[in-house]
Write a protein that holds these residues in place. Structure first.
Motif, PDB file in Angstrom:
ATOM      1  N   MET A   1     -23.437  24.698  29.866  1.00 48.91           N
ATOM      2  CA  MET A   1     -23.506  24.168  28.506  1.00 48.91           C
ATOM      3  C   MET A   1     -22.123  23.650  28.104  1.00 48.91           C
ATOM      4  SD  MET A   1     -25.011  25.999  25.071  1.00 48.91           S
ATOM      5  CE  MET A   1     -26.695  25.832  25.696  1.00 48.91           C
ATOM      6  N   ARG A   2     -22.056  22.406  27.664  1.00 42.18           N
ATOM      7  CA  ARG A   2     -20.781  21.758  27.358  1.00 42.18           C
ATOM      8  C   ARG A   2     -20.472  21.912  25.868  1.00 42.18           C
ATOM      9  NH1 ARG A   2     -18.899  18.602  31.324  1.00 42.18           N
ATOM     10  NH2 ARG A   2     -17.921  17.052  29.979  1.00 42.18           N
ATOM     11  N   VAL A   3     -19.317  22.502  25.587  1.00 41.31           N
ATOM     12  CA  VAL A   3     -18.906  22.827  24.216  1.00 41.31           C
ATOM     13  C   VAL A   3     -17.615  22.088  23.902  1.00 41.31           C
ATOM     14  CG1 VAL A   3     -18.282  24.677  22.621  1.00 41.31           C
ATOM     15  CG2 VAL A   3     -19.968  25.107  24.434  1.00 41.31           C
ATOM     16  N   TRP A   4     -17.626  21.352  22.794  1.00 45.26           N
ATOM     17  CA  TRP A   4     -16.461  20.547  22.427  1.00 45.26           C
ATOM     18  C   TRP A   4     -15.791  21.097  21.169  1.00 45.26           C
ATOM     19  CZ3 TRP A   4     -16.933  15.459  19.258  1.00 45.26           C
ATOM     20  CH2 TRP A   4     -15.654  14.913  19.051  1.00 45.26           C
ATOM     21  N   PHE A   5     -14.502  21.390  21.286  1.00 48.41           N
ATOM     22  CA  PHE A   5     -13.639  21.696  20.151  1.00 48.41           C
ATOM     23  C   PHE A   5     -12.757  20.477  19.921  1.00 48.41           C
ATOM     24  CE2 PHE A   5     -14.773  25.854  21.696  1.00 48.41           C
ATOM     25  CZ  PHE A   5     -14.786  26.682  20.574  1.00 48.41           C
ATOM     26  N   ASN A   6     -12.919  19.802  18.784  1.00 49.32           N
ATOM     27  CA  ASN A   6     -12.035  18.668  18.500  1.00 49.32           C
ATOM     28  C   ASN A   6     -10.727  19.187  17.919  1.00 49.32           C
ATOM     29  OD1 ASN A   6     -12.857  19.391  15.902  1.00 49.32           O
ATOM     30  ND2 ASN A   6     -13.152  17.287  15.216  1.00 49.32           N
ATOM     31  N   ARG A   7      -9.906  18.280  17.463  1.00 49.14           N
ATOM     32  CA  ARG A   7      -8.629  18.684  16.872  1.00 49.14           C
ATOM     33  C   ARG A   7      -8.895  19.663  15.728  1.00 49.14           C
ATOM     34  NH1 ARG A   7      -4.562  14.644  13.519  1.00 49.14           N
ATOM     35  NH2 ARG A   7      -3.044  16.222  12.882  1.00 49.14           N
ATOM     36  N   GLY A   8      -8.166  20.769  15.729  1.00 51.35           N
ATOM     37  CA  GLY A   8      -8.353  21.762  14.676  1.00 51.35           C
ATOM     38  C   GLY A   8      -7.046  22.467  14.389  1.00 51.35           C
ATOM     39  N   PHE A   9      -7.168  23.676  13.864  1.00 54.28           N
ATOM     40  CA  PHE A   9      -5.992  24.472  13.577  1.00 54.28           C
ATOM     41  C   PHE A   9      -5.461  25.085  14.875  1.00 54.28           C
ATOM     42  CE2 PHE A   9      -8.472  24.248   9.697  1.00 54.28           C
ATOM     43  CZ  PHE A   9      -7.508  23.894   8.759  1.00 54.28           C
ATOM     44  N   SER A  10      -4.260  25.638  14.805  1.00 55.53           N
ATOM     45  CA  SER A  10      -3.620  26.169  16.012  1.00 55.53           C
ATOM     46  C   SER A  10      -4.435  27.290  16.647  1.00 55.53           C
ATOM     47  CB  SER A  10      -2.213  26.673  15.680  1.00 55.53           C
ATOM     48  OG  SER A  10      -2.261  27.680  14.676  1.00 55.53           O
ATOM     49  N   SER A  11      -5.284  27.960  15.872  1.00 60.53           N
ATOM     50  CA  SER A  11      -6.079  29.077  16.388  1.00 60.53           C
ATOM     51  C   SER A  11      -7.116  28.645  17.422  1.00 60.53           C
ATOM     52  CB  SER A  11      -6.772  29.817  15.241  1.00 60.53           C
ATOM     53  OG  SER A  11      -7.503  28.915  14.432  1.00 60.53           O
ATOM     54  N   VAL A  12      -7.366  27.335  17.551  1.00 61.74           N
ATOM     55  CA  VAL A  12      -8.337  26.875  18.549  1.00 61.74           C
ATOM     56  C   VAL A  12      -7.863  27.239  19.955  1.00 61.74           C
ATOM     57  CG1 VAL A  12      -7.401  24.535  18.875  1.00 61.74           C
ATOM     58  CG2 VAL A  12      -9.833  24.954  19.210  1.00 61.74           C
TER      59      VAL A  12
ATOM     60  N   THR B   1     -18.756  25.230  29.465  1.00 60.02           N
ATOM     61  CA  THR B   1     -17.667  24.350  29.889  1.00 60.02           C
ATOM     62  C   THR B   1     -16.983  23.854  28.619  1.00 60.02           C
ATOM     63  OG1 THR B   1     -18.817  23.637  31.889  1.00 60.02           O
ATOM     64  CG2 THR B   1     -17.059  22.205  31.053  1.00 60.02           C
ATOM     65  N   ILE B   2     -15.722  24.205  28.451  1.00 55.80           N
ATOM     66  CA  ILE B   2     -15.008  23.912  27.207  1.00 55.80           C
ATOM     67  C   ILE B   2     -14.265  22.585  27.305  1.00 55.80           C
ATOM     68  CG2 ILE B   2     -13.334  24.738  25.524  1.00 55.80           C
ATOM     69  CD1 ILE B   2     -15.797  26.507  25.791  1.00 55.80           C
ATOM     70  N   ILE B   3     -14.526  21.727  26.327  1.00 51.58           N
ATOM     71  CA  ILE B   3     -13.841  20.446  26.185  1.00 51.58           C
ATOM     72  C   ILE B   3     -12.979  20.508  24.925  1.00 51.58           C
ATOM     73  CG2 ILE B   3     -14.146  17.947  25.910  1.00 51.58           C
ATOM     74  CD1 ILE B   3     -17.041  18.382  26.967  1.00 51.58           C
ATOM     75  N   HIS B   4     -11.777  19.985  25.009  1.00 46.83           N
ATOM     76  CA  HIS B   4     -10.922  19.909  23.826  1.00 46.83           C
ATOM     77  C   HIS B   4     -10.375  18.496  23.702  1.00 46.83           C
ATOM     78  CE1 HIS B   4      -8.269  20.921  20.594  1.00 46.83           C
ATOM     79  NE2 HIS B   4      -7.174  20.671  21.299  1.00 46.83           N
ATOM     80  N   SER B   5     -10.237  18.041  22.445  1.00 44.12           N
ATOM     81  CA  SER B   5      -9.622  16.733  22.201  1.00 44.12           C
ATOM     82  C   SER B   5      -8.561  16.881  21.125  1.00 44.12           C
ATOM     83  CB  SER B   5     -10.672  15.706  21.765  1.00 44.12           C
ATOM     84  OG  SER B   5     -11.285  16.082  20.541  1.00 44.12           O
ATOM     85  N   ASN B   6      -7.531  16.050  21.222  1.00 39.92           N
ATOM     86  CA  ASN B   6      -6.415  16.131  20.293  1.00 39.92           C
ATOM     87  C   ASN B   6      -5.600  14.843  20.423  1.00 39.92           C
ATOM     88  OD1 ASN B   6      -3.718  17.014  19.120  1.00 39.92           O
ATOM     89  ND2 ASN B   6      -4.869  18.932  18.957  1.00 39.92           N
TER      90      ASN B   6
ATOM     91  N   ASP C   1     -23.224  19.578  24.315  1.00 42.39           N
ATOM     92  CA  ASP C   1     -24.362  20.362  23.830  1.00 42.39           C
ATOM     93  C   ASP C   1     -24.075  21.000  22.471  1.00 42.39           C
ATOM     94  OD1 ASP C   1     -26.218  20.258  26.206  1.00 42.39           O
ATOM     95  OD2 ASP C   1     -24.431  21.086  27.170  1.00 42.39           O
ATOM     96  N   ILE C   2     -22.857  21.527  22.319  1.00 40.79           N
ATOM     97  CA  ILE C   2     -22.445  22.167  21.068  1.00 40.79           C
ATOM     98  C   ILE C   2     -21.089  21.612  20.655  1.00 40.79           C
ATOM     99  CG2 ILE C   2     -21.782  24.335  19.951  1.00 40.79           C
ATOM    100  CD1 ILE C   2     -23.739  25.778  21.752  1.00 40.79           C
TER     101      ILE C   2
END
Length: 339
Positions: free
Chosen positions: A1-12, A29-34, A74-75
């Motif tokens: 399952m693909r999980v995306w965290f976009n730009r957020g606070f430093s706690s990400v 599977t963790i995806i991050h963008s910034n 996915d999320i």
């Protein structure tokens, strides 16, 4: 399952680390963008992408939709533009992406507007501090005249703010130079503050409030659309280097569960309280991970993983560790080399 965290606070960064530690079967599977290609969270995610800058909210939402299509998300766990994205679930559902929002868009707008939030919040076990909003000098003077009659010390803060930015205690006896020399952090001279307001004329909405001088509590939570799944209460010491105590106060947990139900809170969120005469008073709801989320998780529940796994698969059958109350926790920084 693909999980995306976009730009957020430093706690990400901490959240991604905690999720990967707990995800033994590699469910996610963790995806991050910034926009910053050297963002620390990018070191922990399994995939990293650069975000655009300067987009209007509507254009950014369109970019997010396209990103989810392109990368099979996915999320989506939004940080940037989380409030606006909470109102776009239908569009994301249509492409097969579920958005993990802390609340509905109207509730998030209410929570972020502290003047409205305080005015509409009824929480007998932990009431908000008495306050008055003001937007000009006359409004401040009327508010000051009303509140100073009943409270020995007052404070101010913006109606819209994060991280406590703009908060200050009004000092009636010292000027700004004396406060600076005394190292009086988060204090401002009343006379200088009045002069500054007069020079500004009108300004964004501010709040004048009674100052609560007791101990502060930060509650890190996982919720399921209005049901409090688990929560960790951190009592701040106010002394540098002393850490924080895990203190599962029943009255604070009860007040937190009530707020969760009233606002339909979901996923990870944080609630702040402060004591007055030994009784908790509500400061605010942060509809996001707090900066101290890592300390809370030392006490047992891995909150980012619990919230993500519960949202993905449902909470039924999900094992949630009990909270180890009474322990002292702290964060220790370490240096690393950046690629």
């Amino acid at each position: 399952m693909r999980v995306w965290f976009n730009r957020g606070f430093s706690s990400v960064h901490t959240a991604i680390d905690l999720i990967r530690q707990a995800d033994g079967d590699q469910r996610f599977t963790i995806i991050h963008s910034n926009p910053n290609r050297r963002a620390p969270a990018g070191r922990l995610a399994q995939a990293f992408h650069t975000e655009p800058t300067g987009l209007a909210t509507t254009d950014y939402i369109d970019w997010c939709l396209d990103f989810c299509r392109k990368h099979g998300v996915d999320i989506f766990v939004p940080g940037r533009e989380a409030t606006a994205l909470a109102g776009e679930h239908t569009r994301f559902d249509a492409i097969g992406t579920r958005v993990l929002s802390a609340a509905s868009e109207p509730q998030l707008q209410l929570i972020h507007d502290k003047a409205r939030f305080y005015a509409e919040t009824v929480l007998p076990g932990a009431p908000v501090a008495e306050f008055r909003p003001f937007e000009d000098v006359a409004g401040f003077e009327a508010a000051y005249d009303a509140l100073r009659r009943r409270h020995a010390k007052l404070c101010v803060k913006p109606s819209h703010s994060i991280y406590g930015l703009g908060f200050a205690v009004l000092d009636e006896t010292r000027n700004s130079a004396e406060l600076l020399m005394a190292g009086a952090e988060y204090h401002v001279s009343l006379s200088d503050f009045r002069a500054g307001l007069a020079a500004l004329g009108s300004f964004r909405s501010m709040l004048l409030m009674e100052f609560l001088d007791g101990r502060e509590y930060s509650v890190d939570c996982a919720g399921d659309h209005g049901r409090l799944v688990t929560a960790v209460v951190r009592r701040k010491s106010g002394q540098a280097g002393a850490g924080q105590r895990i203190d599962q106060r029943a009255d604070i947990l009860e007040a937190t569960a009530r707020l969760c139900a009233v606002h339909g809170l979901n996923g990870i969120f944080n609630v702040q309280f402060r004591e007055a005469n030994g009784k908790p008073r509500l400061l605010e709801i942060n509809p996001r991970m707090s900066g101290g989320i890592g300390m809370a998780c030392v006490a047992g529940p891995n909150l980012p993983y619990i919230a993500l796994r519960g949202f993905a698969d449902g909470y039924e059958g999900l094992e949630i560790p009990s909270v180890r109350g009474g322990i002292r926790v702290a964060e220790l920084a370490r240096a690393v080399e950046l690629a």
